[in-house]
Design a protein around this motif. Structure first.
Motif, PDB file in Angstrom:
ATOM      1  N   ARG A 241      24.204 -77.848 -13.277  1.00 37.69           N
ATOM      2  CA  ARG A 241      24.162 -79.263 -12.890  1.00 37.69           C
ATOM      3  C   ARG A 241      25.284 -79.585 -11.902  1.00 37.69           C
ATOM      4  O   ARG A 241      25.080 -80.290 -10.904  1.00 37.69           O
ATOM      5  N   PHE A 242      26.473 -79.109 -12.191  1.00 37.76           N
ATOM      6  CA  PHE A 242      27.604 -79.441 -11.324  1.00 37.76           C
ATOM      7  C   PHE A 242      27.515 -78.716  -9.984  1.00 37.76           C
ATOM      8  O   PHE A 242      28.051 -79.192  -8.974  1.00 37.76           O
ATOM      9  N   TYR A 303      26.098 -85.868 -23.621  1.00 42.05           N
ATOM     10  CA  TYR A 303      25.699 -86.411 -22.321  1.00 42.05           C
ATOM     11  C   TYR A 303      24.723 -85.472 -21.600  1.00 42.05           C
ATOM     12  O   TYR A 303      23.877 -85.914 -20.828  1.00 42.05           O
ATOM     13  N   ALA A 304      24.850 -84.176 -21.833  1.00 44.24           N
ATOM     14  CA  ALA A 304      24.063 -83.191 -21.086  1.00 44.24           C
ATOM     15  C   ALA A 304      22.600 -83.149 -21.506  1.00 44.24           C
ATOM     16  O   ALA A 304      21.778 -82.561 -20.797  1.00 44.24           O
ATOM     17  N   ALA A 310      23.351 -87.202 -18.065  1.00 46.31           N
ATOM     18  CA  ALA A 310      23.970 -86.088 -17.341  1.00 46.31           C
ATOM     19  C   ALA A 310      24.394 -86.523 -15.942  1.00 46.31           C
ATOM     20  O   ALA A 310      25.397 -86.032 -15.404  1.00 46.31           O
ATOM     21  N   ALA A 311      23.653 -87.463 -15.351  1.00 48.33           N
ATOM     22  CA  ALA A 311      24.004 -87.961 -14.020  1.00 48.33           C
ATOM     23  C   ALA A 311      25.319 -88.728 -14.031  1.00 48.33           C
ATOM     24  O   ALA A 311      25.958 -88.910 -12.988  1.00 48.33           O
ATOM     25  N   ALA A 436      10.238 -78.144 -16.243  1.00 51.99           N
ATOM     26  CA  ALA A 436      10.359 -79.419 -15.539  1.00 51.99           C
ATOM     27  C   ALA A 436      11.647 -79.440 -14.716  1.00 51.99           C
ATOM     28  O   ALA A 436      12.743 -79.415 -15.281  1.00 51.99           O
ATOM     29  N   PRO A 437      11.553 -79.513 -13.384  1.00 53.11           N
ATOM     30  CA  PRO A 437      12.745 -79.477 -12.534  1.00 53.11           C
ATOM     31  C   PRO A 437      13.689 -80.646 -12.809  1.00 53.11           C
ATOM     32  O   PRO A 437      13.259 -81.793 -12.977  1.00 53.11           O
ATOM     33  N   GLY A 438      14.982 -80.327 -12.893  1.00 52.45           N
ATOM     34  CA  GLY A 438      16.003 -81.354 -13.026  1.00 52.45           C
ATOM     35  C   GLY A 438      16.118 -81.992 -14.392  1.00 52.45           C
ATOM     36  O   GLY A 438      16.977 -82.853 -14.587  1.00 52.45           O
TER      37      GLY A 438
END
Length: 487
Positions: A241-242, A303-304, A310-311, A436-438
Motif C-alpha cells: 500500500r505504501f 486501519y489496514a 487504509a487511505a 479485487a484490485p486495491g
C-alpha cells in the motif's frame, strides 16, 4: 422435499405469520444488531441441539435461527447460508453488513442465518473480559500474564452455562448438518466470510452431498494455522500500500517514505509512549491515553482492513509522528468498540485453542515487524487455561473438491492475502479465484462483485464467468489532509 421451501413460502400471504419447513416452524421476527436500534424483518424458528452430542439428554443449546425471505415469484429450493467471520461473529448480527452484497444472489433464493454456537443468540460465550481478550488478540496491548488472567476470568463467568471445549468449528459443522436435515435435506449454497471460509471448507469436506456451491470471501486455507502469519501478512500489505503512495507524486511529496516513517515512529514509542488527549467520538467526553508501540501496531492493523481507512494511514502516521495522534486514536476507538460488540471472544478462544494453538510456534523473523511476534505467546498463555476441544486428524488437510466454488480476495488484504485463495483454488476442479484490485479484507460487496456472485450462484459457471468488470476497482485515493481523499 427440495421444492418444499420455495413452495411453502410462495403460498404465504401478507396476513400469514408462520410457516413450516421440514420439521421447523418459522414465525415473523425482527433481527437486531449490536450498537444500533435498526432491525431487520425476518422469519425465526426454534432450533436446539445438544451441547455435547455424546450426552444427548444433557444441556441443550437454543440457537438463533433466521430466514431472510426472497420476494421472487418462483423461489429456488436451495438457500444461501451465511457463515460469519471472526471467529466469534454471529450470522444474524452480520446480516446487515452483507445484505447488499448478496442482493442479486438472493433474488430467487432465501437466506439462512444460523448463529454459530457460542455467538449471538446461540449461547454466546461473552463475558466482561471480552474487550480485554479482543485487545490481546488484535492489538497485543496486554502482556501475557494479563491475557492469561483475562481468559481465566472469562472462563469463570462462562462455566455455569457452557463447556467451552464444545464450541469448535467441528461442532458447528455438525450443527449445520443437523439444520440441513431439519429443513428436509436441502442443498446449501454456502457463503463463508473470513473465518467462515474455514467453516465452509470443513462442512463441504464432510458433507459434500449437502452443498450446491461455495463462495469463499477472504480465504483461510485448511492448512493455515490461524495467527501463524499475522505479522508477515500485515507487513506485506502495508509495504504494498505504501509503495502505491510513493508512486503518486502528491502522496510522496506530502508524506515521503511512509513505510520507513511507520517503523521509525514505532521505535520512538518503544522508548517513550506518547500522551494523547482527545474527545470520545461518540460521547464527546474528554479522554487521555498513552499511545505505546503495541497499541500503535494494533491500530495500524485495524486501519489496514478496509481501503477507506487504509487511505488514512499515511496521514494518520505522519500526524502522530509529529505529535498529533488524536485523529488516529479517535477513529480507532470506533473500530475497536465495534469489534468488542461483534466478536464473542470466548468462542474465538474455543476455536483457536482446539484447532491452532498447539501448532503455533514463535517466528524469530517476525520480531522486527510492525506486529511483532507477541500474538503467539499471548494465545498460548490464554490457551494454557482454556478448555481444549477435539480436532479431527484430517482437520488441516487441504480441501479437495469438485464443487463449484467462487473464491474472492482483496489485493491488499492484511490477514487473508490473495495467495491463500490461490492455495485453495489449486485443489478445486471447478473453482474461480477473483482478486479485487486495491481492496482489503472481505470484498464481495465491492463494485460489480455482488452481480458476479449472483450470476455464479444462479449458473454455477466458473471459467465462463465474465469478471472483467473488477478491473475498474481500485484503492481509495490517499488522504493528503483530513478534508478528504486526494483527487
Amino acid at each position: 422435499m427440495l421444492a418444499s421451501i420455495g413452495a411453502a413460502l410462495l403460498a404465504l400471504s401478507a396476513a400469514d405469520d408462520s410457516l413450516r419447513l421440514g420439521s421447523l416452524d418459522f414465525h415473523r421476527c425482527e433481527l437486531s444488531q449490536p450498537r444500533s436500534a435498526v432491525t431487520t424483518a425476518a422469519w425465526c424458528a426454534e432450533f436446539r441441539q445438544p451441547e455435547n452430542r455424546q450426552q444427548p439428554q444433557g444441556r441443550q443449546i437454543g440457537f438463533r435461527l433466521a430466514l431472510i425471505k426472497s420476494e421472487a415469484a418462483h423461489v429456488q429450493a436451495d438457500p444461501l447460508v451465511l457463515l460469519a467471520g471472526g471467529p466469534g461473529q454471529a450470522a444474524t448480527e452480520s446480516w446487515s453488513q452483507v445484505a447488499g452484497a448478496l442482493g442479486p444472489a438472493r433474488r430467487n433464493r432465501h437466506v439462512i442465518l444460523l448463529d454459530q454456537r457460542g455467538t449471538g443468540g446461540s449461547n454466546a460465550l461473552r463475558c466482561d473480559a471480552d474487550k480485554g481478550v479482543v485487545e490481546a488478540a488484535q492489538a497485543q496491548a496486554l502482556d501475557n500474564a494479563a491475557a492469561r488472567t483475562a481468559a481465566q476470568d472469562c472462563l469463570k463467568a462462562l462455566q455455569a452455562k457452557a463447556d467451552p471445549a464444545l464450541y469448535t468449528t467441528t461442532e458447528a459443522v455438525a450443527d449445520l448438518e443437523a439444520l440441513r436435515q431439519a429443513l428436509g435435506g436441502v442443498k446449501f449454497n454456502l457463503v463463508g466470510i473470513s473465518y467462515g471460509t474455514r467453516v465452509a471448507q470443513q462442512y463441504a469436506q464432510r458433507h459434500a452431498d449437502g452443498v450446491r456451491s461455495l463462495v469463499l470471501d477472504g480465504v483461510a486455507p485448511n492448512e493455515l494455522v490461524l495467527g501463524s502469519e499475522f505479522a508477515r501478512v500485515l507487513d506485506d500489505s502495508l509495504r504494498a500500500r505504501f509503495a502505491a503512495c510513493s508512486q503518486e507524486e502528491a502522496c510522496k511529496a506530502r508524506f515521503g517514505d511512509v513505510y520507513k516513517e511507520l517503523y521509525e515512529f514505532r521505535e520512538q514509542l518503544q522508548k517513550q509512549p506518547l500522551p494523547v488527549s482527545l474527545r470520545d467520538p461518540l460521547t464527546f467526553a474528554p479522554l487521555s491515553h498513552a499511545l505505546d508501540a503495541d497499541t500503535f501496531s494494533g491500530l495500524v492493523r485495524l486501519y489496514a482492513y478496509a481501503p477507506e481507512t487504509a487511505a488514512l494511514l499515511p496521514l494518520a502516521i505522519h500526524e502522530a509522528a509529529a505529535g498529533n495522534a488524536a485523529p488516529l486514536m479517535g477513529q480507532a476507538s470506533l473500530i475497536t468498540d465495534d469489534l468488542g460488540a461483534s466478536l464473542t471472544s470466548g468462542m474465538g478462544l474455543s476455536v483457536i485453542c482446539a484447532e491452532d494453538a498447539d501448532l503455533l510456534a514463535a517466528r524469530p523473523e517476525d520480531a522486527g515487524l510492525i506486529l511483532g511476534g507477541d500474538f503467539v505467546a499471548s494465545m498460548q498463555a490464554q490457551c494454557a487455561v482454556w478448555p481444549r476441544g477435539t480436532r479431527p486428524a484430517d482437520f488441516h488437510q487441504p480441501f479437495r473438491s469438485d464443487l463449484p466454488t467462487l473464491l474472492l480476495s482483496g489485493e491488499f488484504d492484511p490477514v487473508t492475502p490473495p495467495r491463500y485463495g490461490e492455495q485453495v483454488a489449486k485443489n478445486l476442479s471447478r473453482a474461480r479465484h477473483l482478486v479485487a484490485p486495491g481492496q482489503g479484507h472481505n470484498v464481495m460487496g465491492r463494485g460489480c462483485l455482488p452481480r458476479l456472485l449472483g450470476k455464479f450462484v444462479d449458473s454455477l459457471q466458473t471459467t465462463e464467468l465474465d469478471a472483467g468488470c473488477i478491473a475498474s476497482l481500485g484503492a481509495t485515493p490517499f488522504f493528503l489532509d483530513y478534508n478528504g481523499a486526494s483527487p
